[in-house]
Motif scaffolding. Structure first.
Motif, mmCIF file in Angstrom:
data_model
loop_
_atom_site.group_PDB
_atom_site.id
_atom_site.type_symbol
_atom_site.label_atom_id
_atom_site.label_comp_id
_atom_site.label_asym_id
_atom_site.label_seq_id
_atom_site.Cartn_x
_atom_site.Cartn_y
_atom_site.Cartn_z
ATOM 1 N N MET A 1 -22.343 -42.893 6.105
ATOM 2 C CA MET A 1 -22.953 -42.266 7.281
ATOM 3 C C MET A 1 -22.119 -41.094 7.731
ATOM 4 N N CYS A 2 -22.691 -40.026 7.574
ATOM 5 C CA CYS A 2 -21.965 -38.802 7.963
ATOM 6 C C CYS A 2 -20.679 -38.613 7.157
ATOM 7 N N ARG A 3 -20.278 -37.410 7.073
ATOM 8 C CA ARG A 3 -18.999 -37.030 6.469
ATOM 9 C C ARG A 3 -18.413 -35.980 7.393
ATOM 10 N N HIS A 4 -17.085 -35.951 7.528
ATOM 11 C CA HIS A 4 -16.520 -34.864 8.315
ATOM 12 C C HIS A 4 -15.218 -34.376 7.718
ATOM 13 N N LEU A 5 -14.799 -33.206 8.194
ATOM 14 C CA LEU A 5 -13.610 -32.545 7.649
ATOM 15 C C LEU A 5 -12.962 -31.725 8.757
ATOM 16 N N GLY A 6 -11.654 -31.841 8.865
ATOM 17 C CA GLY A 6 -10.902 -31.019 9.816
ATOM 18 C C GLY A 6 -9.803 -30.271 9.095
ATOM 19 N N TYR A 7 -9.558 -29.044 9.533
ATOM 20 C CA TYR A 7 -8.534 -28.193 8.907
ATOM 21 C C TYR A 7 -7.706 -27.538 10.008
ATOM 22 N N VAL A 8 -6.380 -27.515 9.810
ATOM 23 C CA VAL A 8 -5.481 -26.722 10.652
ATOM 24 C C VAL A 8 -4.472 -26.073 9.720
ATOM 25 N N GLY A 9 -4.299 -24.766 9.843
ATOM 26 C CA GLY A 9 -3.342 -24.094 8.959
ATOM 27 C C GLY A 9 -3.424 -22.601 9.115
ATOM 28 N N SER A 10 -3.083 -21.892 8.046
ATOM 29 C CA SER A 10 -3.174 -20.440 8.114
ATOM 30 C C SER A 10 -4.648 -20.049 8.145
ATOM 31 N N GLU A 11 -4.890 -18.822 8.596
ATOM 32 C CA GLU A 11 -6.272 -18.394 8.791
ATOM 33 C C GLU A 11 -7.071 -18.478 7.487
ATOM 34 N N THR A 12 -8.265 -19.010 7.595
ATOM 35 C CA THR A 12 -9.115 -19.158 6.419
ATOM 36 C C THR A 12 -10.556 -18.866 6.816
ATOM 37 N N ALA A 13 -11.426 -18.685 5.816
ATOM 38 C CA ALA A 13 -12.830 -18.407 6.110
ATOM 39 C C ALA A 13 -13.538 -19.711 6.479
ATOM 40 N N VAL A 14 -14.166 -19.728 7.645
ATOM 41 C CA VAL A 14 -14.795 -20.953 8.163
ATOM 42 C C VAL A 14 -15.817 -21.499 7.166
ATOM 43 N N GLY A 15 -16.686 -20.642 6.675
ATOM 44 C CA GLY A 15 -17.739 -21.105 5.775
ATOM 45 C C GLY A 15 -17.202 -21.598 4.447
ATOM 46 N N GLU A 16 -16.098 -21.015 4.010
ATOM 47 C CA GLU A 16 -15.545 -21.395 2.711
ATOM 48 C C GLU A 16 -15.104 -22.855 2.716
ATOM 49 N N LEU A 17 -14.666 -23.339 3.884
ATOM 50 C CA LEU A 17 -14.234 -24.741 3.950
ATOM 51 C C LEU A 17 -15.401 -25.701 3.724
ATOM 52 N N LEU A 18 -16.612 -25.243 4.007
ATOM 53 C CA LEU A 18 -17.779 -26.105 3.812
ATOM 54 C C LEU A 18 -18.161 -26.223 2.339
ATOM 55 N N THR A 19 -17.759 -25.235 1.543
ATOM 56 C CA THR A 19 -18.174 -25.209 0.133
ATOM 57 C C THR A 19 -16.979 -25.310 -0.814
ATOM 58 N N ARG A 20 -15.782 -25.540 -0.253
ATOM 59 C CA ARG A 20 -14.569 -25.560 -1.083
ATOM 60 C C ARG A 20 -14.523 -26.784 -1.988
ATOM 61 N N GLY A 21 -14.264 -26.528 -3.289
ATOM 62 C CA GLY A 21 -14.024 -27.613 -4.229
ATOM 63 C C GLY A 21 -15.285 -28.120 -4.900
ATOM 64 N N PRO A 22 -15.112 -28.792 -6.057
ATOM 65 C CA PRO A 22 -16.271 -29.329 -6.779
ATOM 66 C C PRO A 22 -16.989 -30.437 -6.016
ATOM 67 N N HIS A 23 -16.291 -31.065 -5.059
ATOM 68 C CA HIS A 23 -16.932 -32.110 -4.248
ATOM 69 C C HIS A 23 -16.836 -31.698 -2.771
ATOM 70 N N SER A 24 -17.341 -30.490 -2.500
ATOM 71 C CA SER A 24 -17.238 -29.905 -1.156
ATOM 72 C C SER A 24 -18.008 -30.738 -0.125
ATOM 73 N N LEU A 25 -17.787 -30.412 1.136
ATOM 74 C CA LEU A 25 -18.538 -31.094 2.198
ATOM 75 C C LEU A 25 -20.039 -30.907 1.969
ATOM 76 N N ARG A 26 -20.441 -29.699 1.547
ATOM 77 C CA ARG A 26 -21.871 -29.478 1.292
ATOM 78 C C ARG A 26 -22.371 -30.372 0.152
ATOM 79 N N THR A 27 -21.583 -30.518 -0.886
ATOM 80 C CA THR A 27 -21.982 -31.404 -1.984
ATOM 81 C C THR A 27 -22.044 -32.855 -1.504
#
Ligand code: GLN
Length: 321
Positions: A1-27
């Motif tokens: 039920m639901c999936r979530h992800l949090g990031y804190v660090g150096s500046e990064t592209a917000v949208g890229e975090l949603l699609t990052r990696g072969p098993h991204s949040l979008r996947t």
């Protein structure tokens, strides 16, 4: 039920975090690996919050948020709420103190994340040093609408809940009463009022829990009813569990500088380096530094720091024996 992800660090592209990696949040929205009995896909919308540094005055923060909202309206965003200028939901939740000048904004859509072109066309243009994102699988009986999509935001906080509170209307009301009793015994009167629950953005367990958490965060910190945001999450989770032992309560909270989370039933993994900290329901790649978090824990994460503590120990109000 639901999936979530949090990031804190150096500046990064917000949208890229949603699609990052072969098993991204979008996947994970259409092919999650670890739902643990809580549904099959996460197709009932998504949301993402990010933080920006602005002048540490509320009028400057509101101005910046208004400019940002206008820009995103032009870009076709469907929902963007600025924390301090926000008059809905928990917009009145005050700052936690340190790091004043961070303001949170968000974008939400009740359609499946894989259908929204903004994920690739708009959100990657936004840069931030902190992001909190969620994809939703609505609990049976709860509305499918944008207002039900996490993150819920207020002040400088953003919050997501992965899980379910069975019989949530009765349980959340009872939890509010319990917290009020404990706060009154501690010395704070009328911190929690059942009427606050009317502020819930949507008729869901998660939106109602966010109202209670907002009240807890109002009094979190040294000398407060709860010692820290992590203690607030833990107290909320343990109080819910006293009423309904099979509640599923993976919380994720961010303030733009740190992340706090709980694990109750659902999966969570951490990837923490000196440069960044990520908490995610499922690892988005095969980096060997991902650490699975045990069940029934409260987590604090920031770059170079990860603490994992048993929920029971962290869930006591300040001053409790
Ligand atoms: N119960 C919450 C909702 O319906 C969260 C759902 C989930 O974790 N799948 O929004």
């Amino acid at each position: 039920m639901c999936r979530h992800l949090g990031y804190v660090g150096s500046e990064t592209a917000v949208g890229e975090l949603l699609t990052r990696g072969p098993h991204s949040l979008r996947t994970q929205a259409w092919a999650p690996r670890e739902m643990r009995g809580g549904g099959t896909i996460n197709a009932d919308g998504f949301g993402v919050a990010w933080w920006r540094v602005v002048e540490a005055t509320s009028s400057a923060a509101a101005d910046t948020a208004a400019v940002e909202a206008a820009a995103n309206d032009r870009a076709g965003a469907q929902d963007l709420t600025a924390g301090r200028g926000d008059t809905s939901g928990r917009g009145g939740v005050p700052d936690s103190g340190a790091g004043a000048g961070l303001v949170v904004s968000r974008y939400r859509n009740s359609d499946p994340i894989w259908t929204d072109p903004a994920v690739e066309e708009v959100l990657p243009q936004l840069k931030s040093g902190a992001v909190l994102a969620s994809i939703r699988s609505a609990t049976v009986g709860m509305p499918v609408e944008r207002a039900a999509c996490a993150p819920f935001v207020g002040g400088r906080w953003a919050f997501s809940h992965n899980g379910v509170v069975p019989q949530w209307r009765r349980v959340v009301t009872a939890v509010s009463a319990d917290l009020d009793t404990a706060a009154t015994q501690w010395g704070a009167t009328r911190l929690f009022q059942t009427a606050h629950l009317l502020e819930a953005e949507s008729a869901t367990d998660s939106a109602a829990l966010w109202v209670l958490l907002g009240d807890l965060l109002d009094s979190a910190g040294p000398g407060g009813f709860v010692a820290s945001p992590g203690a607030a999450l833990a107290l909320l989770a343990t109080t819910v569990l006293q009423h309904v032992a099979d509640a599923r309560l993976n919380f994720l909270l961010g303030d733009g500088e740190q992340l706090w989370a709980t694990t109750v039933h659902h999966a969570l993994s951490a990837l923490v380096t000196e440069e960044f900290a990520i908490l995610s329901s499922e690892p988005y790649d095969d980096d060997p530094r991902w650490q699975p978090i045990p069940d029934r824990c409260v987590i604090t994460a920031r770059p170079g720091h990860l603490s994992v503590e048993p929920l029971a120990r962290a869930g006591a109000p300040a001053g409790a024996p």
